[in-house]
Design a protein around this motif. Structure first.
Motif, PDB file in Angstrom:
ATOM      1  N   LYS A  81     -22.365 104.922  95.654  1.00 21.62           N
ATOM      2  CA  LYS A  81     -22.117 106.355  95.536  1.00 21.62           C
ATOM      3  C   LYS A  81     -21.406 106.901  96.765  1.00 21.62           C
ATOM      4  O   LYS A  81     -21.883 106.724  97.875  1.00 21.62           O
ATOM      5  CB  LYS A  81     -23.485 107.011  95.348  1.00 21.62           C
ATOM      6  CG  LYS A  81     -23.546 108.485  95.489  1.00 21.62           C
ATOM      7  CD  LYS A  81     -24.974 108.978  95.381  1.00 21.62           C
ATOM      8  CE  LYS A  81     -25.802 108.586  96.597  1.00 21.62           C
ATOM      9  NZ  LYS A  81     -27.134 109.130  96.557  1.00 21.62           N
ATOM     10  N   GLU A  92     -23.313 113.072 110.717  1.00 24.45           N
ATOM     11  CA  GLU A  92     -23.988 113.174 109.421  1.00 24.45           C
ATOM     12  C   GLU A  92     -23.410 112.166 108.421  1.00 24.45           C
ATOM     13  O   GLU A  92     -24.120 111.560 107.637  1.00 24.45           O
ATOM     14  CB  GLU A  92     -23.826 114.595 108.883  1.00 24.45           C
ATOM     15  CG  GLU A  92     -24.778 114.901 107.745  1.00 24.45           C
ATOM     16  CD  GLU A  92     -24.564 116.295 107.164  1.00 24.45           C
ATOM     17  OE1 GLU A  92     -25.117 116.555 106.107  1.00 24.45           O
ATOM     18  OE2 GLU A  92     -23.842 117.093 107.782  1.00 24.45           O
ATOM     19  N   LYS A 106     -24.652 108.723 109.212  1.00 26.37           N
ATOM     20  CA  LYS A 106     -26.032 108.516 108.779  1.00 26.37           C
ATOM     21  C   LYS A 106     -26.116 108.380 107.261  1.00 26.37           C
ATOM     22  O   LYS A 106     -26.896 107.589 106.748  1.00 26.37           O
ATOM     23  CB  LYS A 106     -26.909 109.669 109.266  1.00 26.37           C
ATOM     24  CG  LYS A 106     -27.155 109.583 110.766  1.00 26.37           C
ATOM     25  CD  LYS A 106     -27.995 110.723 111.261  1.00 26.37           C
ATOM     26  CE  LYS A 106     -28.186 110.603 112.771  1.00 26.37           C
ATOM     27  NZ  LYS A 106     -28.834 111.788 113.341  1.00 26.37           N
ATOM     28  N   GLN A 107     -25.290 109.158 106.570  1.00 24.94           N
ATOM     29  CA  GLN A 107     -25.291 109.029 105.105  1.00 24.94           C
ATOM     30  C   GLN A 107     -24.879 107.618 104.704  1.00 24.94           C
ATOM     31  O   GLN A 107     -25.485 107.016 103.822  1.00 24.94           O
ATOM     32  CB  GLN A 107     -24.323 110.029 104.487  1.00 24.94           C
ATOM     33  CG  GLN A 107     -24.912 111.415 104.331  1.00 24.94           C
ATOM     34  CD  GLN A 107     -23.871 112.402 103.811  1.00 24.94           C
ATOM     35  OE1 GLN A 107     -22.908 112.016 103.163  1.00 24.94           O
ATOM     36  NE2 GLN A 107     -24.079 113.664 104.108  1.00 24.94           N
ATOM     37  N   MET A 115     -27.710 105.334 105.498  1.00 29.26           N
ATOM     38  CA  MET A 115     -28.910 105.482 104.659  1.00 29.26           C
ATOM     39  C   MET A 115     -28.801 104.654 103.381  1.00 29.26           C
ATOM     40  O   MET A 115     -29.811 104.338 102.754  1.00 29.26           O
ATOM     41  CB  MET A 115     -29.096 106.952 104.275  1.00 29.26           C
ATOM     42  CG  MET A 115     -29.473 107.854 105.416  1.00 29.26           C
ATOM     43  SD  MET A 115     -31.135 107.581 105.989  1.00 29.26           S
ATOM     44  CE  MET A 115     -32.030 108.493 104.753  1.00 29.26           C
TER      45      MET A 115
END
Lengths: 274, 192
Positions: free
Chosen positions: A165, A247, A250-251, A254
């Motif tokens: 995704k 950010e 990190k996305q 993750m």
């Protein structure tokens, strides 16, 4: 693991949704390469899901809602400020103590010099963005990219599943680090471009301005030449992600480190309808 | 410090307003209620912003807040929308729906003379919720399971069934469009 066609059918949607582990995704890709029937099924399902995702209506908030939300936040902020002023006037010594603690806390933050690998990652990323360092292999197929690198580096590579995704592989290039070949991979996340530099972690000591732990792995983040970096070591390899926003890093991170969803998939899901 | 926090709040929360409104619509079914729900959610998110962990999925955090507000405000309705099992999930009802999607000319007419939004509206709400959370909002199976407080297997099952039902609607729509196209072609031929 060799997959049969029935298992393939059951795993197809989780695969297309980017929900499988890298190992499972590779098994699927291997099956698709040698089974024309499943290959056709895969193409049909992908077409259908692309059509569905492209056709489903995306909600749009009414015009006034954004303004109403802002007003609510502003009012809450002003209320908070007035309460805070009252507290500061009533208990100045406590406020002083809090400020002093904050200052001590900030001074106590880790401030280590950035290491070479992070510098190399940022420089390569910058060169790639400026078209000075073109990709050696351009492909969004992780299997193809891994095969290309396998012959050229001295450490094992296992790429994250594809499709994932919001994260699209663009390709990679070889980068020299401490006299050895390292792997530079370029990704896109929406309109943003990210890169991942990976090499054997032996002799690499990562650090950054600030560290945090996630699933027993220590991550370091830092700002370098206008870019944000996130670095870590795991299973003998060192990694650095570079982009313009922490950010985004990190996305991307993750996807592999922020979820134990595979463990949560019930074992009997594929055997019965719930 | 507060200014920085407010700036961050605006940066990560306000871009999620469209999605929040969409989720509010799914939960309440009414635009005015969805707007109120968004407003309450934003206010609570602001007050508890210190609990938000930077770098994690802000939209999932906001959706969870909205779900809790909705649960508190409309307990009965919330049960109907969010509970793990509901009408439409038993095999008998499922078969009925599939048969309707494949065969009923009324439903076909109703659905396919309009658009996919209408088809989506005909799905059982639990299926619709999962399809939208996955295929519009892009949440992972795990995130949806946590948001809806149901097992991941249920999420996967609902998603699979919801997509299959939509596929049947689209298929029938395609068939009907093709028939109409052929009719128009024939009419033109006769006219010329």
């Amino acid at each position: 693991m060799i997959l049969d066609c029935q298992t393939m059918g059951r795993l197809l949607h989780p695969y297309l949704d980017g929900e499988l582990s890298a190992r499972e995704a590779l098994d699927i890709q291997a099956h698709l390469e040698r089974c024309p029937d499943c290959g056709a099924l895969y193409r049909n399902e992908k077409l259908f899901l692309d059509l569905l995702k492209g056709s489903l209506p995306v909600p749009v908030a009414p015009d006034g809602l954004r303004q109403r939300a802002r007003k609510v936040v502003e009012a809450a902020g002003q209320e908070k400020q007035s309460r805070k002023r009252f507290r500061l006037m009533a208990v100045p010594s406590l406020a002083f103590a809090v400020v002093a603690l904050l200052v001590v806390g900030i001074l106590a933050l880790e401030k280590k010099p950035l290491q070479d690998l992070v510098d190399v990652a940022v420089n390569t990323h910058q060169g790639y963005l400026n078209d000075n360092l073109p990709l050696d292999i351009k492909s969004n197929d992780p299997v193809q990219v891994v095969r290309w690198f396998e012959k050229r580096v001295n450490f094992p590579i296992s790429l994250g599943q594809e499709p994932v995704k919001n994260l699209r592989l663009r390709g990679g290039r070889l980068v020299e680090f401490q006299g050895e070949n390292a792997v530079f991979l370029a990704y896109e996340m929406g309109q943003h471009r990210l890169s991942l530099l990976m090499t054997a972690s032996e002799g690499v000591n990562l650090s950054g301005a600030e560290g945090f732990n996630l699933e027993q792995t220590r991550f370091y983040q830092s700002a370098n030449h206008g870019f944000q970096t996130l670095s870590w070591t795991q299973e003998g390899l060192a990694y650095v992600i570079v982009s313009e926003k922490q950010e985004l890093n990190k996305q991307a991170c993750m996807i592999c480190h922020g979820s134990n969803r595979q463990q949560l998939i019930p074992k009997d899901f594929y055997d019965k309808e719930i | 410090m507060d200014e920085e926090k407010d700036r961050l709040f605006e940066e990560v929360v306000l871009p999620c307003l469209d999605a929040l409104y969409g989720f509010g619509l799914l939960l309440t079914g009414r635009s005015s209620e969805a707007e109120d729900l968004v407003q309450d959610t934003v206010l609570r998110a602001y007050r508890f912003f210190r609990h938000y962990q930077q770098g994690t999925n802000c939209k999932a955090w906001l959706f969870t807040i909205m779900k809790h507000i909705f649960l508190n405000q409309a307990t009965q309705r919330a049960r109907e929308v969010l509970c793990p099992y509901q009408s439409g999930e038993s095999d008998v009802l499922w078969e009925d729906l599939m048969n309707q999607a494949q065969g009923s000319s009324d439903l076909r007419h109703e659905v396919f003379s309009k658009d996919i939004q209408k088809a989506l509206g005909l799905l059982p709400s639990s299926f619709r919720l999962v399809v939208v959370l996955k295929d519009v909002e892009g949440f992972s199976y795990d995130e949806i399971a946590k948001l809806l407080d149901c097992p991941m297997g249920t999420v996967m099952s609902r998603l699979s069934r919801g997509r299959n039902l939509l596929r049947q609607f689209l298929q029938a729509y395609g068939d009907q469009s093709a028939e109409k196209h052929m009719e128009r072609q024939n009419e033109r031929r006769h006219a010329s």
